[in-house]
Design a protein around this motif. Structure first.
Motif, PDB file in Angstrom:
ATOM      1  N   PRO A  11       0.525  -1.433   0.054  1.00 13.88           N
ATOM      2  CA  PRO A  11      -0.196   0.132  -0.379  1.00 13.88           C
ATOM      3  C   PRO A  11       0.813   1.289   0.030  1.00 13.88           C
ATOM      4  O   PRO A  11      -0.005   2.227  -0.179  1.00 13.88           O
TER       5      PRO A  11
ATOM      6  N   LEU B 216      -7.566  -0.238  -3.424  1.00 15.31           N
ATOM      7  CA  LEU B 216      -7.013  -0.534  -2.131  1.00 15.31           C
ATOM      8  C   LEU B 216      -7.843  -1.428  -0.584  1.00 15.31           C
ATOM      9  O   LEU B 216      -9.014  -0.595  -0.863  1.00 15.31           O
ATOM     10  N   ARG B 217      -7.088  -2.085  -0.194  1.00 14.30           N
ATOM     11  CA  ARG B 217      -8.544  -3.045   0.220  1.00 14.30           C
ATOM     12  C   ARG B 217      -7.938  -3.374   1.873  1.00 14.30           C
ATOM     13  O   ARG B 217      -6.526  -3.578   1.525  1.00 14.30           O
ATOM     14  N   LYS B 218      -8.889  -3.906   2.822  1.00 11.21           N
ATOM     15  CA  LYS B 218      -7.509  -4.189   4.166  1.00 11.21           C
ATOM     16  C   LYS B 218      -7.779  -6.038   4.049  1.00 11.21           C
ATOM     17  O   LYS B 218      -8.359  -6.571   2.996  1.00 11.21           O
ATOM     18  N   LEU B 219      -7.015  -6.395   4.120  1.00 11.69           N
ATOM     19  CA  LEU B 219      -6.184  -8.069   4.242  1.00 11.69           C
ATOM     20  C   LEU B 219      -6.556  -8.047   5.326  1.00 11.69           C
ATOM     21  O   LEU B 219      -6.883  -7.684   6.216  1.00 11.69           O
ATOM     22  N   ALA B 220      -7.161  -9.421   5.695  1.00  7.92           N
ATOM     23  CA  ALA B 220      -7.755 -10.506   6.430  1.00  7.92           C
ATOM     24  C   ALA B 220      -6.571 -10.797   7.601  1.00  7.92           C
ATOM     25  O   ALA B 220      -6.900 -10.492   8.836  1.00  7.92           O
ATOM     26  N   TYR B 221      -5.656 -10.397   7.418  1.00  9.58           N
ATOM     27  CA  TYR B 221      -4.740 -10.230   8.872  1.00  9.58           C
ATOM     28  C   TYR B 221      -2.629  -9.041   8.452  1.00  9.58           C
ATOM     29  O   TYR B 221      -2.500  -9.716   6.654  1.00  9.58           O
ATOM     30  N   PRO B 222      -2.346  -9.111   8.973  1.00 10.49           N
ATOM     31  CA  PRO B 222      -1.416  -8.057   9.129  1.00 10.49           C
ATOM     32  C   PRO B 222      -0.331  -9.025   8.005  1.00 10.49           C
ATOM     33  O   PRO B 222       0.436  -9.860   8.396  1.00 10.49           O
TER      34      PRO B 222
ATOM     35  N   LYS C 227       2.225  -5.007   7.125  1.00  9.26           N
ATOM     36  CA  LYS C 227       0.756  -3.714   7.095  1.00  9.26           C
ATOM     37  C   LYS C 227       0.080  -4.086   6.480  1.00  9.26           C
ATOM     38  O   LYS C 227      -0.633  -5.702   6.873  1.00  9.26           O
ATOM     39  N   THR C 228      -1.514  -3.735   6.661  1.00  7.48           N
ATOM     40  CA  THR C 228      -3.297  -4.101   7.355  1.00  7.48           C
ATOM     41  C   THR C 228      -3.708  -3.614   5.914  1.00  7.48           C
ATOM     42  O   THR C 228      -4.879  -3.774   5.862  1.00  7.48           O
ATOM     43  N   THR C 229      -3.403  -3.146   4.904  1.00  6.37           N
ATOM     44  CA  THR C 229      -3.687  -2.909   3.573  1.00  6.37           C
ATOM     45  C   THR C 229      -3.368  -3.024   2.479  1.00  6.37           C
ATOM     46  O   THR C 229      -2.039  -2.750   2.420  1.00  6.37           O
TER      47      THR C 229
ATOM     48  N   TYR D 193      -5.524  -4.602  -5.310  1.00  6.10           N
ATOM     49  CA  TYR D 193      -5.951  -5.543  -5.917  1.00  6.10           C
ATOM     50  C   TYR D 193      -5.590  -5.284  -6.734  1.00  6.10           C
ATOM     51  O   TYR D 193      -6.270  -4.880  -7.465  1.00  6.10           O
TER      52      TYR D 193
END
Length: 117
Positions: A12, A45-51, A55-57, A60
């Motif tokens: 990101p 830009l999307r939030k990830l299921a886990y870091p 990074k948390t985003t 995709y």
């Protein structure tokens, strides 16, 4: 030639131009390997299921293409070498996945044509 679908996540911290450059590089690899790109979607830009790597985003990107199996080895080697790619998944579509992808593309194009009217 088999039908494949690849989804990859870019870090990101990239600017919009850097993200587009990374996607162009992947597209260029596919074209150089004589793959036929069927569909391409930028999911943003999307939030990830886990870091991942703290990074948390992530950005995709989905690419559907037709290629020989040897192309996948080249593509995945490039994914591993590129530090901008934090995760990737490539799989061969069976007939059910191919039908679903075609329906999804048709639905997307019909929504876009309604927005234009």
């Amino acid at each position: 030639m088999n039908n494949y679908e690849t989804v990859f996540i870019l870090t990101p911290v990239l600017s919009d131009a850097q993200m587009k450059e990374a996607v162009e590089k992947i597209r260029g690899i596919l074209v150089a390997e004589n793959a036929e790109i069927v569909n391409e979607e930028n999911w943003g830009l999307r939030k990830l299921a886990y870091p991942i790597e703290k990074k948390t985003t992530g950005f995709y990107q989905l690419i559907e293409f037709k290629a020989d199996p040897k192309t996948i080895a080249v593509l995945e080697t490039q994914f591993r070498r590129d530090e901008r790619v934090i995760r990737f998944l490539t799989f061969r579509q069976d007939k059910y996945a191919l039908d679903y992808a075609e329906k999804r593309r048709n639905l997307k194009t019909s929504k876009e044509s309604k927005k234009e009217n």
